[in-house]
Design a protein around this motif. Sequence first.
Motif, PDB file in Angstrom:
ATOM      1  N   GLY A   1       4.550  -3.209  21.339  1.00 37.56           N
ATOM      2  CA  GLY A   1       5.418  -3.180  20.180  1.00 37.56           C
ATOM      3  C   GLY A   1       6.891  -3.164  20.528  1.00 37.56           C
ATOM      4  N   MET A   2       7.707  -2.986  19.509  1.00 33.59           N
ATOM      5  CA  MET A   2       9.153  -2.972  19.678  1.00 33.59           C
ATOM      6  C   MET A   2       9.673  -1.543  19.748  1.00 33.59           C
ATOM      7  SD  MET A   2      10.488  -5.987  17.160  1.00 33.59           S
ATOM      8  CE  MET A   2       9.657  -5.424  15.670  1.00 33.59           C
ATOM      9  N   ARG A   3      10.830  -1.402  20.331  1.00 32.47           N
ATOM     10  CA  ARG A   3      11.489  -0.105  20.439  1.00 32.47           C
ATOM     11  C   ARG A   3      12.833  -0.181  19.745  1.00 32.47           C
ATOM     12  NH1 ARG A   3      10.926   0.017  27.026  1.00 32.47           N
ATOM     13  NH2 ARG A   3       8.643   0.027  27.147  1.00 32.47           N
ATOM     14  N   ILE A   4      13.306   0.938  19.219  1.00 35.62           N
ATOM     15  CA  ILE A   4      14.616   0.909  18.592  1.00 35.62           C
ATOM     16  C   ILE A   4      15.692   0.572  19.617  1.00 35.62           C
ATOM     17  CG2 ILE A   4      13.961   2.484  16.731  1.00 35.62           C
ATOM     18  CD1 ILE A   4      15.494   4.685  18.210  1.00 35.62           C
ATOM     19  N   THR A   5      15.452   0.875  20.878  1.00 35.47           N
ATOM     20  CA  THR A   5      16.440   0.588  21.922  1.00 35.47           C
ATOM     21  C   THR A   5      16.511  -0.899  22.260  1.00 35.47           C
ATOM     22  OG1 THR A   5      14.741   1.164  23.545  1.00 35.47           O
ATOM     23  CG2 THR A   5      16.353   2.859  22.992  1.00 35.47           C
ATOM     24  N   ASP A   6      15.607  -1.687  21.698  1.00 35.64           N
ATOM     25  CA  ASP A   6      15.670  -3.138  21.899  1.00 35.64           C
ATOM     26  C   ASP A   6      16.787  -3.768  21.080  1.00 35.64           C
ATOM     27  OD1 ASP A   6      12.056  -3.425  21.997  1.00 35.64           O
ATOM     28  OD2 ASP A   6      13.489  -3.241  23.647  1.00 35.64           O
ATOM     29  N   PHE A   7      17.351  -3.013  20.123  1.00 35.13           N
ATOM     30  CA  PHE A   7      18.279  -3.598  19.169  1.00 35.13           C
ATOM     31  C   PHE A   7      19.556  -2.776  19.073  1.00 35.13           C
ATOM     32  CE2 PHE A   7      15.460  -6.805  17.628  1.00 35.13           C
ATOM     33  CZ  PHE A   7      14.213  -6.289  17.901  1.00 35.13           C
ATOM     34  N   ALA A   8      20.680  -3.474  19.161  1.00 37.07           N
ATOM     35  CA  ALA A   8      21.977  -2.805  19.102  1.00 37.07           C
ATOM     36  C   ALA A   8      22.534  -2.753  17.684  1.00 37.07           C
ATOM     37  CB  ALA A   8      22.979  -3.527  20.007  1.00 37.07           C
ATOM     38  N   HIS A   9      22.104  -3.686  16.835  1.00 35.68           N
ATOM     39  CA  HIS A   9      22.716  -3.815  15.519  1.00 35.68           C
ATOM     40  C   HIS A   9      21.703  -3.485  14.434  1.00 35.68           C
ATOM     41  CE1 HIS A   9      25.937  -5.685  17.711  1.00 35.68           C
ATOM     42  NE2 HIS A   9      25.113  -6.610  18.165  1.00 35.68           N
ATOM     43  N   TRP A  10      22.114  -2.628  13.515  1.00 37.55           N
ATOM     44  CA  TRP A  10      21.212  -2.137  12.476  1.00 37.55           C
ATOM     45  C   TRP A  10      21.911  -2.129  11.117  1.00 37.55           C
ATOM     46  CZ3 TRP A  10      16.185  -0.396  13.384  1.00 37.55           C
ATOM     47  CH2 TRP A  10      15.807  -0.303  14.728  1.00 37.55           C
ATOM     48  N   GLY A  11      21.110  -2.313  10.092  1.00 45.44           N
ATOM     49  CA  GLY A  11      21.600  -2.105   8.744  1.00 45.44           C
ATOM     50  C   GLY A  11      21.426  -0.654   8.340  1.00 45.44           C
ATOM     51  N   GLN A  12      21.811  -0.341   7.102  1.00 37.93           N
ATOM     52  CA  GLN A  12      21.741   1.025   6.590  1.00 37.93           C
ATOM     53  C   GLN A  12      20.393   1.345   5.954  1.00 37.93           C
ATOM     54  OE1 GLN A  12      24.178   3.450   7.051  1.00 37.93           O
ATOM     55  NE2 GLN A  12      24.824   1.849   8.458  1.00 37.93           N
ATOM     56  N   GLY A  13      19.609   0.333   5.707  1.00 44.26           N
ATOM     57  CA  GLY A  13      18.268   0.567   5.175  1.00 44.26           C
ATOM     58  C   GLY A  13      18.165   0.387   3.677  1.00 44.26           C
ATOM     59  N   THR A  14      16.961   0.072   3.232  1.00 43.81           N
ATOM     60  CA  THR A  14      16.654  -0.019   1.802  1.00 43.81           C
ATOM     61  C   THR A  14      15.300   0.644   1.589  1.00 43.81           C
ATOM     62  OG1 THR A  14      16.495  -1.530  -0.092  1.00 43.81           O
ATOM     63  CG2 THR A  14      15.583  -2.319   1.986  1.00 43.81           C
ATOM     64  N   GLN A  15      15.201   1.458   0.548  1.00 49.23           N
ATOM     65  CA  GLN A  15      14.006   2.264   0.318  1.00 49.23           C
ATOM     66  C   GLN A  15      12.933   1.463  -0.402  1.00 49.23           C
ATOM     67  OE1 GLN A  15      13.303   5.491   1.287  1.00 49.23           O
ATOM     68  NE2 GLN A  15      11.255   5.181   0.417  1.00 49.23           N
ATOM     69  N   VAL A  16      11.721   1.568   0.109  1.00 42.64           N
ATOM     70  CA  VAL A  16      10.555   0.990  -0.542  1.00 42.64           C
ATOM     71  C   VAL A  16       9.575   2.126  -0.832  1.00 42.64           C
ATOM     72  CG1 VAL A  16       8.559  -0.515  -0.258  1.00 42.64           C
ATOM     73  CG2 VAL A  16      10.811  -1.274   0.525  1.00 42.64           C
ATOM     74  N   THR A  17       9.177   2.253  -2.087  1.00 42.67           N
ATOM     75  CA  THR A  17       8.231   3.280  -2.483  1.00 42.67           C
ATOM     76  C   THR A  17       7.060   2.624  -3.185  1.00 42.67           C
ATOM     77  OG1 THR A  17      10.020   4.879  -2.758  1.00 42.67           O
ATOM     78  CG2 THR A  17       7.910   5.399  -3.793  1.00 42.67           C
ATOM     79  N   VAL A  18       5.861   2.893  -2.685  1.00 42.52           N
ATOM     80  CA  VAL A  18       4.655   2.303  -3.247  1.00 42.52           C
ATOM     81  C   VAL A  18       3.778   3.428  -3.786  1.00 42.52           C
ATOM     82  CG1 VAL A  18       2.691   0.779  -2.856  1.00 42.52           C
ATOM     83  CG2 VAL A  18       4.795   0.469  -1.525  1.00 42.52           C
TER      84      VAL A  18
ATOM     85  N   LYS B   1       0.848  -1.188   0.000  1.00 44.43           N
ATOM     86  CA  LYS B   1       0.000   0.000   0.000  1.00 44.43           C
ATOM     87  C   LYS B   1       0.888   1.244   0.000  1.00 44.43           C
ATOM     88  CE  LYS B   1      -3.371  -2.450   2.884  1.00 44.43           C
ATOM     89  NZ  LYS B   1      -4.128  -2.419   4.154  1.00 44.43           N
ATOM     90  N   PRO B   2       0.370   2.378  -0.469  1.00 45.09           N
ATOM     91  CA  PRO B   2       1.177   3.606  -0.438  1.00 45.09           C
ATOM     92  C   PRO B   2       1.694   3.943   0.956  1.00 45.09           C
ATOM     93  CG  PRO B   2      -0.723   3.916  -1.844  1.00 45.09           C
ATOM     94  CD  PRO B   2      -0.893   2.570  -1.200  1.00 45.09           C
ATOM     95  N   GLU B   3       0.930   3.607   1.976  1.00 44.55           N
ATOM     96  CA  GLU B   3       1.377   3.895   3.346  1.00 44.55           C
ATOM     97  C   GLU B   3       2.517   2.995   3.799  1.00 44.55           C
ATOM     98  OE1 GLU B   3      -1.774   3.302   2.327  1.00 44.55           O
ATOM     99  OE2 GLU B   3      -2.884   2.094   3.817  1.00 44.55           O
ATOM    100  N   ASP B   4       2.891   2.021   2.991  1.00 45.34           N
ATOM    101  CA  ASP B   4       4.068   1.198   3.286  1.00 45.34           C
ATOM    102  C   ASP B   4       5.359   1.870   2.825  1.00 45.34           C
ATOM    103  OD1 ASP B   4       2.130  -1.667   2.366  1.00 45.34           O
ATOM    104  OD2 ASP B   4       2.642  -1.009   4.401  1.00 45.34           O
ATOM    105  N   THR B   5       5.241   2.989   2.126  1.00 43.81           N
ATOM    106  CA  THR B   5       6.427   3.713   1.668  1.00 43.81           C
ATOM    107  C   THR B   5       7.276   4.148   2.844  1.00 43.81           C
ATOM    108  OG1 THR B   5       5.356   4.505  -0.354  1.00 43.81           O
ATOM    109  CG2 THR B   5       7.212   5.796   0.479  1.00 43.81           C
TER     110      THR B   5
END
Length: 135
Positions: free
Chosen positions: A116-133, A91-95
């Motif tokens: 839900g989850m918090r960003i502070t629950d996780f120490a290791h992160w990737g750089q991200g990948t863009q999704v555009t709908v 859906k567009p809101e998944d962008t």
Amino acid sequence: QVQMAESGGGSVQAGGSLRLSCAASGLSASSYCMAWFRQAPGKEREEREGFSLLYSGVEESPWYADSVKGRFTISQDNAKNTLYLQMNNLKPEDTAMYYCAADFCDRIRFRGLKYGMRITDFAHWGQGTQVTVSS
């Protein structure tokens, strides 16, 4: 050194599908909680939405936020140390920018996921990948 790298993002029309991958090194994905977050346009890092979680081991079922339940599927290939996210009926809101994250499950198992989850629950992160709908 832990490194995580997402791939598979792109531009699709509403109703389409994408499969994201997250290759992890420096950790054994099967021993960690592995999660997907997303950051919508204009939102700050602290506002990232954690929407899917795969627990280490096999005792618990994957967790999904209501916003993606029934449309997204999280999975993992332990031999490849790679996390996946199959996204259907987009859906567009998944962008958003989509991020994978990893850490031990202790905090989440102690607190639970009612809120839900918090960003502070996780120490290791990737750089991200863009999704555009697009609609």
